[in-house]
Design an enzyme around this catalytic site. Structure first.
Site, PDB file in Angstrom:
ATOM      1  CE  LYS A  34     -33.451  25.127  96.248  1.00 33.23           C
ATOM      2  NZ  LYS A  34     -32.412  24.066  96.347  1.00 33.23           N
ATOM      3  N   GLY A  35     -34.907  31.134  99.430  1.00 38.13           N
ATOM      4  CA  GLY A  35     -34.643  32.257 100.347  1.00 38.13           C
ATOM      5  C   GLY A  35     -33.203  32.269 100.811  1.00 38.13           C
ATOM      6  CD  GLU A  51     -35.058  32.912 108.389  1.00 42.76           C
ATOM      7  OE1 GLU A  51     -35.506  32.592 109.482  1.00 42.76           O
ATOM      8  OE2 GLU A  51     -35.756  32.968 107.361  1.00 42.76           O
TER       9      GLU A  51
END
Ligand code: FES
Ligand code: FES
Lengths: 162, 673
Positions: B635-636, B639
């Site tokens: 997952k990213g 942010e």
């Protein structure tokens, strides 16, 4: 106006516009773009270089005032193909992300390690203060890093200071 | 792994947009509107044109040719109407930066000012319901009856939270060098988070076929969303180079960045929350008012995280937007989640206090089985594990919930917690892989804006090829490479990594060359709720006399799938958290109500965290396996680190002082009043 100065050990004689900053002289005229422009107003530290061995903001230094100065930029911190111990430590401790503040951080750290005397966070004002993490943070706070690499920058500098 | 381009960066050899050595380079300096709304009556360029080194002046009095399709923020000098203070109305091209700047100061602009409206307020008559919110989400959602849920609740919280405008402020100012070839092809060295996208948008603005434009962006000094779309500097450089007949550089000043490179919209958020005697949520409502410009509709998805966080029988989210005489807000690190979770996670803390429950326990109790607004199953969700692991590491167990009860000399001490979340999405990308000179070369028009994309993609390619990473070379940051999505929305590694993996697999089949395009694959994914989660813990020390808040400890625990590279991930998480500390304590751009624009347009007045602000901070992560994401199972992570930080700090400030600050940033004045 004509000035002669030494940059990374190389003498340069250049005719400059009296308005040009040392930073723009380096970046736009001498093709030394390692020194970065983050604000051009002395507010970020990205342009930090060493002038006669002391860390200085090259965006606030007029080129014409540098007659006879010895300037060291990030490109000149180590010999060709070599790394200064701080450059190696920044790599090892991942003390950079985008890398834009990095040359300023490095020049600032080189200058900082050569400085003597207390800082705003020094408690004991007699004798040379020990370079604790708090001292490094305080002394490096003129160099902003928007990527937030501060903890690793402190680790890298502490590793070299030891 | 040591960052692949790290050596170039520490030696000053890495080349950023403004730094490409180009012969016969000219410089362009913009002239900015001095009114917030109205019209340019006339521009006198006589003095400027007579100044040393000046080559030409561009202005809205003689609109240069641009496509009518150009994005309104990029349609430079096409209209004489002024939409916001700071908009570019003219620009000077000269042989040196100092000459261009001096002449820009000598351009005389006369205005016909009109009255302006720059203030966001919750009762603004212009508030309306946009058709969708960024990136493509429903504006409102509704499930069950919030009124009934509130009526049935034992405890309720109803509060309004506000966040100010904030600016991305990457350390590298936006810059572009533009070169036209004799044949009319354009090359831009631009500070860009996505060169394929930038190429297409610039080509559209100029009315060129995309193949005629090349955007190169090998190193980018941070972006945090502000370089996700091309900014006026890109189009200005192209126009100026065309007009001057030679290459032109536009390097925005820090001040200009505040006006034309986007910012996070201010928000006014109203939350209503109800729970039964055991702390189980019965109703949750999140209403948001925010702003955009008169030029472009940008509606931040501020209430979107509320749709996925907690189980509740009644849930309503709504966004309302007002178009003001301001610059267009845009993406800033975790648009939506970041401001929205400040409100929701502050409200959850208030609910815990009202219900007499531990805030970790309250969140655990309301962990949903499926995504609350949509009912979709989660591909994986480990919020509870993050909260538990964080509580253990942070020493949360012995916490006395009483506010304002701990003192260390002059300082009041408190701790706070908040959840984080961020979607795990992907966008289509292409990549190629080939064997060259005994090594592997992978090409993709990805961007490394400081995330370590080169390094992460090298690892991903090496894994797919089952070879040593030293044998793999990644080429990125050039729109001539296979098209790729941008470095944004924490989608880079997932989107590009998928294409890179498939291209490498194709190479293994073919033996010489591989290529992949993920467009089709991404169309047929199972419909699941895919999000990363995390828990943030903060300890603050508030000076009782001055109101100064110091963050003495901060811990983030994240569950973000497989972590591709531990060193890069830790730097990303911590970097996000530090930006969140800025949001909590110091960052705000103040709108100038009198004259429009912003009052604090530099780093002396807009404060970002400095080294001395960061004491003990750490980020850790849980092993999370999720087969429903991408070949990496990742997952990213770019942010989520900023999401929840401000709420954790605000909740800790409440615990330390008994003062609930619902209006960011938490400045000393707000604590002393
Ligand atoms: S560029 Fe000199 S201090 Fe920012
Ligand atoms: S590494 Fe990006 S600003 Fe410091």
């Amino acid at each position: 106006m004509e000035i002669t100065l030494e940059v990374n050990g190389v003498p340069h004689t250049v005719v400059v516009d009296p308005r040009i900053s040392l930073l723009d002289l380096l970046r736009e005229r001498l093709e030394l773009t390692g020194s970065k422009k983050g604000c051009d107003h002395g507010q970020c530290g990205a342009c930090t270089v060493l002038i006669d061995g002391r860390r200085a903001l090259s965006c606030l230094a007029l080129a014409v005032a540098q007659e006879g100065s010895e300037i060291t930029t990030v490109e000149g911190l180590a010999g060709d193909g070599q790394l200064h111990p701080l450059q190696a430590a920044f790599l090892e401790h991942d003390a950079l992300q985008c890398g834009y503040c990095t040359p300023g951080q490095l020049c600032s750290a080189v200058g900082m390690l050569a400085e003597r005397g207390p800082s705003a966070v020094t408690e004991e004002l007699t004798g040379e203060p020990e370079l604790t993490a708090a001292e490094i943070r305080e002394r490096m706070s003129g160099n902003l890093c928007r990527c937030g690499a501060y903890p690793n920058i402190v680790t890298a500098i502490a590793a070299v200071a030891r | 792994m040591i960052r692949i381009e790290g050596r170039d960066k520490v030696t000053g050899r890495a080349t950023y947009a403004a730094e490409y050595p180009v012969k016969r380079l000219a410089y362009c300096y913009p002239v900015q509107a001095e009114i917030a709304h109205g019209r340019v009556a006339g521009i006198d360029t006589t003095t400027a044109l007579a100044m040393p080194g000046v080559l030409t002046v561009l202005s809205c009095m003689e609109p240069p040719e641009l496509s009518p399709e150009a994005d309104p923020e990029l349609a430079l000098f096409q209209r004489r109407e002024v939409a916001y203070r700071g908009q570019f109305v003219a620009a000077v091209v000269a042989d040196s930066y100092d000459n261009a700047r001096a002449a820009a100061g000598a351009v005389r602009v006369a205005y016909e000012p009109a009255s302006h409206d720059v203030r966001l307020r919750a009762d603004h008559p212009g508030l309306y319901k946009p058709e969708k919110v960024n990136p493509d989400l429903p504006t409102d959602t509704e499930k069950g009856q919030v009124a009934a849920g509130l009526a049935a609740a034992e405890v309720t919280v109803e509060a309004t939270y506000t966040t100010p405008a904030t600016h991305n402020n990457p350390m590298e100012p936006h810059a572009t060098v533009a070169l036209w070839s004799g044949a009319g092809d354009l090359t831009l060295f631009d500070a860009s988070q996505g060169v394929t996208y930038a190429r297409n948008i610039v080509a559209q603005a100029l009315g060129l076929r995309p193949e005629r434009v090349r955007v190169v962006s090998r190193h980018v000094g941070g972006g945090f969303g502000s370089k996700g779309t091309p900014r006026p500097n890109a189009v200005l450089a192209a126009l100026a180079a065309r007009a001057a007949g030679r290459p032109v550089k536009v390097a925005l000043t820090r001040h200009q960045m505040y006006d034309v490179t986007g910012y996070r919209t201010p928000t006014i958020q109203r939350i209503r929350l109800g729970a039964d005697a055991e702390g189980r949520i019965t109703a949750l409502e999140h209403e948001v008012a925010e702003q955009s410009s008169t030029l472009v509709e940008f509606a931040e998805q501020t209430a979107s995280p509320t749709r996925i966080m907690y189980a509740t029988p009644s849930l309503r989210t709504a966004h309302r937007l007002v178009r003001l005489d301001v610059a267009t807000p845009s993406w800033m690190r975790a648009p939506g989640e970041c401001p929205g979770m400040f409100a929701l996670e502050s409200a959850m803390d208030e609910l815990a206090v009202a219900a007499g429950l531990d805030p970790v326990e309250l969140r655990v109790r309301n962990d949903p089985d499926a995504e609350p607004a949509s009912g979709l199953p989660f591909s994986s969700r480990n919020l509870v594990a993050c909260l538990r692991e964080g509580a253990r590491r942070f020493g949360w167990q012995d916490r006395d919930p009483a506010p304002g009860a701990r003192r260390d000399g002059r300082r009041l001490v408190g701790t706070g917690v908040a959840s984080s979340t961020y979607p795990a999405r992907r966008l289509p990308s292409q990549a190629s892989a080939s064997i060259e000179n005994g090594g592997y070369v992978v090409r993709i028009a990805a961007a490394d804006i400081g995330t370590g994309a080169r390094t992460a993609l090298t690892r991903i390619a090496a894994t797919a090829l089952d070879v040593d990473p030293d044998l793999v070379r990644i080429e990125l940051g050039d729109s001539d490479l296979p098209h790729a999505s941008l470095a944004g929305g924490s989608m880079g590694t997932a989107s590009w990594g998928t294409a890179v993996t498939l291209a490498c697999q194709d190479l293994l089949r073919d033996g010489k060359h591989g290529f992949a395009d993920t467009t089709e694959i991404l169309r047929t994914l199972p419909n699941l709720a895919r999000h990363a989660f995390g828990a943030q813990f903060a300890e603050v020390r508030v000076d009782a006399d001055t109101g100064e808040v110091r963050i003495s400890r901060m811990l983030g625990v994240f569950a973000a799938g497989h972590i591709v590279d531990a060193t890069l991930a830790r730097s990303q998480f911590i970097g996000g958290m530090i930006m969140g500390i800025g949001m909590a304590l110091m960052e705000q751009t103040v709108t100038d109500l009198e004259f429009g624009g912003f009052t604090n347009r530099d780093l002396a007045q807009y404060h970002v965290p400095v080294n001395a602000d960061i004491e003990r901070i750490d980020a850790v992560w849980l092993d999370e396996e999720d087969d429903e994401l991408n070949p990496m199972g990742a997952k990213g992570i770019g942010e989520i680190g900023i999401v929840g930080t401000a709420a954790a700090v605000a909740n800790a400030v409440y615990h330390a002082t008994g003062r609930r600050i619902r209006d960011l940033p938490i400045t000393p004045a707000k604590l002393l009043l």
